[in-house]
Scaffold this motif. Structure first.
Motif, PDB file in Angstrom:
ATOM      1  N   ASN A 228       0.824  -1.195   0.000  1.00  0.00           N
ATOM      2  CA  ASN A 228       0.000   0.000   0.000  1.00  0.00           C
ATOM      3  C   ASN A 228       0.865   1.255   0.000  1.00  0.00           C
ATOM      4  N   PHE A 229       0.432   2.248  -0.779  1.00  0.00           N
ATOM      5  CA  PHE A 229       1.099   3.539  -0.818  1.00  0.00           C
ATOM      6  C   PHE A 229       0.041   4.613  -0.591  1.00  0.00           C
ATOM      7  N   THR A 230       0.145   5.288   0.536  1.00  0.00           N
ATOM      8  CA  THR A 230      -0.726   6.420   0.835  1.00  0.00           C
ATOM      9  C   THR A 230       0.157   7.651   0.891  1.00  0.00           C
ATOM     10  N   VAL A 231       0.055   8.473  -0.136  1.00  0.00           N
ATOM     11  CA  VAL A 231       0.985   9.598  -0.300  1.00  0.00           C
ATOM     12  C   VAL A 231       0.229  10.822  -0.800  1.00  0.00           C
ATOM     13  N   ALA A 232       0.866  11.963  -0.646  1.00  0.00           N
ATOM     14  CA  ALA A 232       0.320  13.199  -1.224  1.00  0.00           C
ATOM     15  C   ALA A 232       0.533  13.188  -2.735  1.00  0.00           C
ATOM     16  N   ILE A 233      -0.390  13.807  -3.445  1.00  0.00           N
ATOM     17  CA  ILE A 233      -0.198  13.972  -4.883  1.00  0.00           C
ATOM     18  C   ILE A 233       1.071  14.791  -5.101  1.00  0.00           C
ATOM     19  N   PRO A 234       1.981  14.325  -5.952  1.00  0.00           N
ATOM     20  CA  PRO A 234       3.239  15.057  -6.158  1.00  0.00           C
ATOM     21  C   PRO A 234       2.994  16.519  -6.536  1.00  0.00           C
ATOM     22  N   ALA A 235       3.789  17.406  -5.955  1.00  0.00           N
ATOM     23  CA  ALA A 235       3.602  18.846  -6.161  1.00  0.00           C
ATOM     24  C   ALA A 235       3.826  19.257  -7.608  1.00  0.00           C
ATOM     25  N   ASN A 236       4.583  18.450  -8.381  1.00  0.00           N
ATOM     26  CA  ASN A 236       4.868  18.818  -9.774  1.00  0.00           C
ATOM     27  C   ASN A 236       3.764  18.407 -10.741  1.00  0.00           C
TER      28      ASN A 236
END
Length: 274
Positions: A228-236
């Motif tokens: 599982n990967f729970t991450v913020a949407i990349p800023a770029n």
């Protein structure tokens, strides 16, 4: 095969990086051997990693090849790894220096299949077709939710044989990025630059170790491993609606055993043979 090497400014310790070669004649040989699907095994897809630049005059050759792959609906997942090189600036630059050094990439464009296989005649889909097989011993299915500013992604990997020393690599890509593309090939009508070219499959983030991947454990026959990967949407990322995901599994030698891509907010099933 005639190659013209233009010297460019070298940076970050990677030497001899340049825009390589004019249009290539397609001398690809179809070595595909008919193979009957075995019940319970999985479709083997193909990973395409294209090291490219908006400034690179011969990179449209590979872009053309990828469009041919897509036009034929082949089971392949392209990743465009954009690079800045010295004074040649790419607005979508991704720091892949360590990966390029590991693969001994010395110029652009460079296109690899399943991480380590050179896509020699990259204007043609033939070599990609040759890598698609019906009987992989592991399959991948992705499930994701993109909401607000976050990504929740499950990478499910199912095994029909025992494996060891496997690693997982997961990419976040973005489609529909508009920027002029330098072009010294005859592709895309020979236009130079290709004004407002739509750049797809652009690598925006790697959620694992880029070069070696993250370790997988419990990779035995009959099991399904979920990462599982729970991450913020990349800023770029410019447009959240245009992101997508690619996940692939590397063996101990760094070759991609199988790969799968997915749009956001999608739940996949395994590509298992009946």
């Amino acid at each position: 095969m005639k190659k013209i090497l233009f010297a460019i400014i070298i940076f970050s310790g990677l030497t001899n990086l340049s825009c390589i070669s004019n249009d290539w004649e397609d001398n690809s040989i179809n070595t595909e051997i008919a193979e009957q699907p075995i019940s319970g095994k999985f479709l083997k897809n193909v990973l395409i990693e294209d090291y490219t630049g908006t400034w690179c005059q011969y990179c449209p050759r590979v872009l053309h090849g990828i469009k041919q792959v897509e036009a034929e609906g082949l089971d392949a997942y392209p990743v465009s790894i954009h690079r800045t090189s010295g004074s040649f600036i790419d607005p979508y630059n991704f720091n892949a220096l360590a990966l390029e050094q590991m693969l001994d990439i010395s110029g652009y464009p460079a296109a690899k299949l399943n991480r380590k296989i050179q896509w020699s005649n990259s204007s043609s889909p033939t070599e990609v077709k040759n890598q698609i097989k019906p009987n992989a011993d592991l399959g991948i299915a992705l499930s994701s939710t993109v909401s607000g500013s976050s990504i929740n992604l499950d990478v499910n990997i199912k095994f029909v044989t025992n494996f060891s020393d496997l690693k997982l690599v997961v990419y976040v890509l973005e489609d529909g990025l508009i920027y002029n593309q330098v072009n010294a090939t005859s592709y895309f009508g020979g236009q130079n630059p290709i004004v407002n070219f739509e750049h797809d499959h652009v690598l925006r983030a790697c959620l694992t170790d880029l070069v070696n991947g993250d370790e997988l454990i419990g990779t035995t026959a009959g099991t399904t491993v979920t990462k599982n990967f729970t991450v913020a949407i990349p800023a770029n990322v410019a447009n959240v609606a245009k992101i997508n995901f690619v996940a692939f599994v590397l063996d101990a030698s760094g070759n991609a055993i199988n790969v799968r891509g997915s749009a956001p907010n999608t739940t996949q099933t395994f590509q298992i043979n009946p």
